[in-house]
Design an enzyme around this catalytic site. Structure first.
Site, mmCIF file in Angstrom:
data_model
loop_
_atom_site.group_PDB
_atom_site.id
_atom_site.type_symbol
_atom_site.label_atom_id
_atom_site.label_comp_id
_atom_site.label_asym_id
_atom_site.label_seq_id
_atom_site.Cartn_x
_atom_site.Cartn_y
_atom_site.Cartn_z
ATOM 1 N N ARG A 2 4.201 -14.392 5.232
ATOM 2 C CA ARG A 2 3.640 -13.991 6.525
ATOM 3 C C ARG A 2 2.488 -14.902 6.945
ATOM 4 O O ARG A 2 2.292 -15.132 8.136
ATOM 5 C CB ARG A 2 3.193 -12.530 6.466
ATOM 6 C CG ARG A 2 4.373 -11.564 6.499
ATOM 7 C CD ARG A 2 3.944 -10.129 6.412
ATOM 8 N NE ARG A 2 5.082 -9.244 6.646
ATOM 9 C CZ ARG A 2 5.095 -7.954 6.369
ATOM 10 N NH1 ARG A 2 4.013 -7.385 5.848
ATOM 11 N NH2 ARG A 2 6.165 -7.214 6.615
ATOM 12 N N LYS A 53 16.463 4.733 1.899
ATOM 13 C CA LYS A 53 16.765 5.992 2.586
ATOM 14 C C LYS A 53 17.554 5.786 3.865
ATOM 15 O O LYS A 53 17.186 4.980 4.715
ATOM 16 C CB LYS A 53 15.462 6.727 2.914
ATOM 17 C CG LYS A 53 14.674 7.167 1.687
ATOM 18 C CD LYS A 53 13.411 7.911 2.098
ATOM 19 C CE LYS A 53 12.631 8.397 0.888
ATOM 20 N NZ LYS A 53 11.403 9.121 1.292
ATOM 21 N N GLY A 112 9.974 -3.057 10.145
ATOM 22 C CA GLY A 112 9.913 -1.861 10.984
ATOM 23 C C GLY A 112 10.006 -2.182 12.458
ATOM 24 O O GLY A 112 10.692 -1.488 13.222
#
Length: 395
Positions: free
Chosen positions: A34, A199, A376
């Protein structure tokens, strides 16, 4: 959305909201991807005579000053990569930050301390958030949003600050948005999507939206066991979100109705416990023994997934196929990464653990069309959500 070429930055203090949320082992950075991704915007501003003030977050200190989340090691690494000293402010918008900002000369760079040390950064109260944004605004004349990994957050430095200063998108954000628009508006087909991670509940929104855009969806990782259970299979001690089974069944029904192909593993690497030295073997995906947990897709599944990617023209991948950090359970993730490369398609690696896996498994980043810096944020964009940080830059 304006870019930095639209701003007159020479001699001006430019606040760059970057994403420098890197993994640390103590004060050692274990993956500087990053930081490297932020370099082009910072270097371009420096070359044009800007006085660059970088702001970023690290971890989740929840509004408290916690030394283990200090950006000081990041400042040192940023300086090494830029080949120049990076001044470090010991606070975020206080006396040290004001002094460092005022002392900057043309082409110099400073980094302020972790933005999330301030409660106002992440506050849901607009007045508290706005008050912190006001303090940040006093440090600079212009704003550049370049932290794509944070643009889905309604945070002071992402959403409120650009509304207080003349602003533009940095090169990283501009590129990310362009890539994601290509995926959502005009993907070359066949368009294949590979989803993994722990998940299924984390991916419900994006799966729902992809049923209208993707041609083929490949599912691996911990989330696959909810899909297998939805088909009536036993999954042993594998990760399972039982409450999501009805939702997954509905997705499978809608996919069949719309002609979207769902590809699930045909075999699984099952272990007797969650550990790198656990006993493990390959079992059929519909016959996982009781007491054993699936930690990777199996070799036949890896071949199947590679075959399903081979003719794709566009591929989006988010989420590893297994516990890639443990060598015995990295094969599926490695096979998918290689499948993306071999396909010759326009490939997008959707940030987060997928990007970390690419680097950890030794793949050249240049072998992929684009590696996102925001897992995200990229997922929420593909869900069709409004991203506050992008909305603020477009105003």
């Amino acid at each position: 959305m304006r870019t930095i070429e639209d701003l007159d930055v020479a001699g001006n203090r430019v606040f760059v909201r970057a994403d420098l949320n890197v993994p640390l082992d103590g004060d050692r950075i274990t993956d500087d991807g990053r930081i490297r991704a932020s370099l082009p915007t910072i270097e371009k501003l420096r070359s044009r005579g800007a006085r660059v003030i970088v702001g970023a977050h690290l971890g989740r200190p929840k509004g408290e000053v916690r030394p283990e989340f200090s950006l000081r090691p990041v400042a040192a690494r940023l300086g090494e990569l830029l080949g120049t000293d990076v001044h470090f402010a010991a606070d975020t918008a206080g006396e040290s930050a004001r002094e460092v900002s005022a002392a900057l000369r043309d082409g110099e760079v400073a980094l302020v301390e972790n933005l999330r040390f301030e409660p106002g950064e992440t506050s849901k109260d607009e007045a508290e958030r706005g008050a912190f944004a006001d303090r940040l605004a006093r440090l600079a004349d212009l704003y550049v949003g370049d932290g794509f990994g944070a643009v889905h957050r309604r945070h002071a430095s992402v959403f409120d600050l650009p509304r207080r200063l003349p602003h533009a998108a940095g090169g990283l954000v501009f590129t990310e948005v362009g890539v994601l628009r290509r995926l959502t508006e005009s993907p070359e087909r066949p368009y294949a999507v590979v989803l993994g991670g722990s998940k299924v509940s984390d991916k419900l929104g994006v799966i729902d939206n992809l049923l209208g855009t993707a041609d083929r969806i490949l599912v691996g990782g911990g989330m696959v066991f909810t899909f297998l259970a939805a088909q009536g299979h036993e999954v042993g001690a594998s990760l399972l979100e039982r409450d999501q089974i009805p939702t997954v069944q509905e997705y499978l029904r809608r996919a069949a109705e719309r002609g979207v192909e769902f590809v699930l593993p045909v075999d699984i690497v099952a272990a007797d416990r969650f550990a790198a030295d656990a006993g493990h073997d390959v079992v059929a995906a519909d016959a996982i023994p009781a007491g054993r947990m699936g930690l990777d897709i199996g070799p036949r599944s890896a071949e199947l997934f590679a075959h399903k990617l081979a003719d794709a023209k566009t591929i989006f991948w988010n989420g590893p196929m297994g516990v890639f950090e443990m060598a015995p359970f990295a094969g599926g993730t490695r096979a998918v990464a290689q499948g993306l490369i071999d396909s010759g398609a326009f490939t997008v690696v959707g940030g987060g653990d997928s990007a970390a896996a690419v680097r950890a498994l030794g793949f050249e980043e240049s072998a992929f069309g684009h590696i996102s810096t925001g897992g995200g944020a990229s997922l929420e964009y593909l869900e069709g959500k409004n991203l506050p940080g992008i909305a603020a830059l477009e105003e």
